[in-house]
Design an enzyme around this catalytic site. Structure first.
Site, PDB file in Angstrom:
ATOM      1  N   ASP A 168       0.813  -1.213   0.000  1.00  0.00           N
ATOM      2  CA  ASP A 168       0.000   0.000   0.000  1.00  0.00           C
ATOM      3  C   ASP A 168       0.848   1.265   0.000  1.00  0.00           C
ATOM      4  OD1 ASP A 168      -2.045  -1.818   0.200  1.00  0.00           O
ATOM      5  OD2 ASP A 168      -3.163  -0.666   1.683  1.00  0.00           O
ATOM      6  N   CYS A 189       1.130  -8.252   5.259  1.00  0.00           N
ATOM      7  CA  CYS A 189       0.751  -6.852   5.073  1.00  0.00           C
ATOM      8  C   CYS A 189      -0.739  -6.643   4.820  1.00  0.00           C
ATOM      9  CB  CYS A 189       1.627  -6.225   3.999  1.00  0.00           C
ATOM     10  SG  CYS A 189       3.315  -5.950   4.618  1.00  0.00           S
ATOM     11  N   LYS A 218      -3.582  -6.104   2.942  1.00  0.00           N
ATOM     12  CA  LYS A 218      -4.752  -6.824   2.427  1.00  0.00           C
ATOM     13  C   LYS A 218      -4.540  -8.333   2.386  1.00  0.00           C
ATOM     14  CE  LYS A 218      -6.388  -2.825   1.952  1.00  0.00           C
ATOM     15  NZ  LYS A 218      -5.168  -2.181   2.445  1.00  0.00           N
ATOM     16  N   CYS A 241       5.360  -2.452   8.346  1.00  0.00           N
ATOM     17  CA  CYS A 241       5.737  -1.154   8.917  1.00  0.00           C
ATOM     18  C   CYS A 241       5.491  -1.120  10.421  1.00  0.00           C
ATOM     19  CB  CYS A 241       4.990  -0.041   8.213  1.00  0.00           C
ATOM     20  SG  CYS A 241       5.461   0.145   6.478  1.00  0.00           S
ATOM     21  N   GLU A 258      -6.808   4.762   0.053  1.00  0.00           N
ATOM     22  CA  GLU A 258      -6.370   5.293   1.338  1.00  0.00           C
ATOM     23  C   GLU A 258      -5.936   6.748   1.180  1.00  0.00           C
ATOM     24  OE1 GLU A 258      -4.760   1.314   3.653  1.00  0.00           O
ATOM     25  OE2 GLU A 258      -3.297   2.738   2.857  1.00  0.00           O
ATOM     26  N   SER A 301      -5.051   5.038   5.666  1.00  0.00           N
ATOM     27  CA  SER A 301      -3.983   4.126   6.046  1.00  0.00           C
ATOM     28  C   SER A 301      -3.977   3.989   7.560  1.00  0.00           C
ATOM     29  CB  SER A 301      -2.640   4.692   5.567  1.00  0.00           C
ATOM     30  OG  SER A 301      -1.570   4.080   6.247  1.00  0.00           O
TER      31      SER A 301
END
Length: 609
Positions: free
Chosen positions: A81, A122, A124, A195, A491, A517
């Site tokens: 993303d 991550c 999705k 992240c 997002e 996000s």
């Protein structure tokens, strides 16, 4: 007693051809009759959260073989993303969730696999695999690649922990030099992993612990630590045990739908609210519940948000706290333990690794256990060395963070806020509701009244923000970015980040039928339903209208009279529900198909056929 699904293609004279093909994959006589376990991997070199997964599928496969199963690995797609952000690539992110779910179903059903280990990480990918698991309802264990270590940067005399969002914010802040921006960029994402904050990926991996479908530590131990390897090894062993319990002992209690009941979904949402998780989790839990045929709705989320306190604040809500700090404080089992002590959980629900959630908490909550191995596990720390290699370091904190008054995880008595970290707002602009991450909203703007600045796309809003056209007191309206109107429900991380860059993070609101996000914070209200493309009132807002937002009372209101609103609706319906300005956006056939079948955010943006 159910037959192994794989027996369809491994038994009987007429299956000689299929067995011949199985033999060509490496199976031998003694393998026919063993459970065939699908190792559902998502390795890709496009995504830092997945770049280290290449060999982990075979690591799990070896444990499956040793435990008496047959492992067969395949891969799903994975969209990053952050890399897809800020351009038309983001149109594909949410639709990829359904494509992942379908691809898992296709592979597992086409080859009659008996059970699955889902290796995700991550944004999705975990939700897509979770939807597939609920749909297929065969034994499953989730194990994720793990969080990235937080970045560290020495800036103007001080060292601070940073993440991707910091790099985005400083890039649009003219007070930083090009060299300083470059240093943030180089330091923000030092290792493999998802992240490092409580963004969507980590939120979802934490929620699989609460749902009972993954092992303790799944959401919190960093990707680089050697102790994370134990989760993969255990997943391979455990899935064979679960498969044999179901197919050989007729124990349906270990099936996903038996574990992820409405009570489990409520537990997961309770955790999400308590830890200030990403608003995207609302979409994904609703979608997974839909696949599980569980009656879990926005009303349930609204009810929970009114009584669950905030027990942990992690970046972006608290910029100096990341997943590695949550792990040191006992991880998700510690937050669940505090929720249990506050009587906010149903701990009678089963898990894949213990008979009940209570049993799991007794064993894994650092406040109630005395097991030195558990203490050591939660002392696993970041290594501090940039790397793309999983399990590559073995450093430990000297102590745990067991401070429940002022620590990273608080007890209910010392909560960051008695009001939950997520809230559902209703009003004439959002009849079916909208979502705000209250954990990321400054207390001074929990009630906010401002003047609407309307944009027909994210791109137009970004241009206005960077062009200094947005002022304190504005409510930025971004519409026709919902599941159908985008299509794909983009997002809005860049608009929220740029508002911070311009010093407007506490002076403006952003309201959209798109989504945010997990890295977004501030007064960012998304998932407005109905969306503009399906006749929602957000499509009737005009520049200069007054918008009233009242988070404590859970309302959002377009301050015009009913007659004016009705007149605008009549005019708009005659024109059609589409953006007033042409957008430079290429909508492919794949996206058009998604738009034709998707529902509103209030229903999880699931497809209806």
């Amino acid at each position: 007693m159910p037959d192994y699904r794989s027996k369809t293609s491994t038994h009987g004279r007429n299956m000689a051809g299929a067995r011949g093909l199985w033999r060509a994959t490496g199976m031998k006589d003694e393998d026919f009759g063993k459970p065939i376990i699908a190792v559902v991997n998502s390795f890709t070199q496009f995504v830092p959260g997945h770049v280290h997964l290449k060999d982990l599928g075979q690591l799990v496969a070896a444990e499956i073989q040793a435990a008496g199963g047959v492992a067969k690995e395949f891969n799903t797609i994975a969209v990053d993303d952050g890399i897809a952000m800020g351009h038309d690539g983001m149109l594909y992110s949410l639709p990829s969730r359904d494509l992942i779910a379908d691809s898992v179903e296709y592979m597992v059903n086409a080859h009659c696999a008996d059970a699955m280990v889902c290796i995700s990480n991550c944004d999705k990918i975990t939700p897509g695999m979770l939807m597939a698991a609920m749909r297929l309802n065969i034994p499953v264990v989730f194990v994720s690649g793990g969080p990235m270590e937080a970045g560290k940067v020495k800036f103007r005399g001080d060292e601070k922990a940073i993440d991707l969002v910091d790099a985005m914010v400083v890039a649009a802040d003219d007070s930083y030099t090009d060299e300083e921006v470059a240093e943030f960029e180089r330091s923000a994402c030092p290792t493999c992993g998802s992240c490092s904050g409580m963004f969507t990926a980590n939120s979802m991996n934490c929620l699989t612990e609460a749902l009972g479908l993954s092992l303790p530590g799944n959401g919190s131990i960093v990707a680089t630590h050697a102790n994370r390897k134990k989760l993969f090894l255990k997943a391979g062993q455990l899935i064979v045990e679960l498969a044999k319990r179901y197919y050989e002992q007729n124990d349906a209690s270990i099936l996903p739908r038996s574990i992820a009941t409405k009570a489990a979904f409520k537990n997961a949402m309770t955790l999400d609210i308590a830890m200030g998780g990403s608003t995207n989790t609302v979409l994904h839990l609703l979608a997974a519940a839909n696949e599980a045929e569980v009656d879990f709705t926005m009303d349930d989320i609204d009810e929970l948000s009114r009584r669950v306190p905030v027990l942990s604040k992690v970046a972006p809500a608290k910029q100096d706290v990341h997943m590695e700090d949550v792990h040191r404080a006992g991880g998700i089992m510690a937050i669940l333990g505090e929720l249990d002590r506050a009587n906010l959980l149903d701990v009678s629900v089963p898990t894949v690794h213990e008979k009940t959630l209570k049993d799991a908490l007794d064993k894994w909550d650092i406040i109630r256990t005395e097991d030195p191995d558990v203490y050591e596990f939660y002392r696993s720390s970041p290594g501090g060395v940039p790397t793309q290699v999983a399990f590559s370091q073995n450093r430990y904190y000297s102590t745990l963070d067991g401070d429940r008054e002022k620590g990273v995880i608080r007890n209910a008595e010392h909560a960051f806020s008695k009001d939950g970290g997520l809230a559902v707002l209703y009003g004439n602009i959002a009849l079916d509701g909208c979502i705000v991450k209250t954990a990321g909203v400054d207390e001074s703007i929990l009630k906010f009244t401002g003047s609407a600045r309307v944009f027909e796309s994210q791109d137009a809003a970004v241009e206005a923000i960077l062009g200094n056209e947005i002022k304190a007191g504005d409510v930025v309206i971004i519409r026709y970015e919902g599941p159908r109107g985008g299509p794909g429900m983009q997002e809005m991380l860049y608009p929220t980040s740029y508002l911070k860059s311009k010093g407007l993070g506490k002076d403006c609101a952003l309201v959209t039928d798109g989504r945010f996000s997990g890295g977004s914070s501030g007064l960012s209200i998304g998932h407005v339903s109905p969306e503009a493309a399906e006749g929602g009132a957000i499509g009737l807002v005009e520049d200069g209208d007054t918008i009233e937002i009242d988070i404590p009372n859970r309302t959002i209101h377009l301050n015009i009279d009913d007659a004016t609103l009705a007149h605008r609706r009549t005019v708009q319906e005659a024109k059609g529900w589409h953006p007033k300005e042409e957008r430079k956006r290429k909508v492919s056939k794949a996206l058009k198909v998604y738009a034709m079948h998707t529902t509103s955010a209030a229903k999880g943006a699931v497809r209806v056929l």
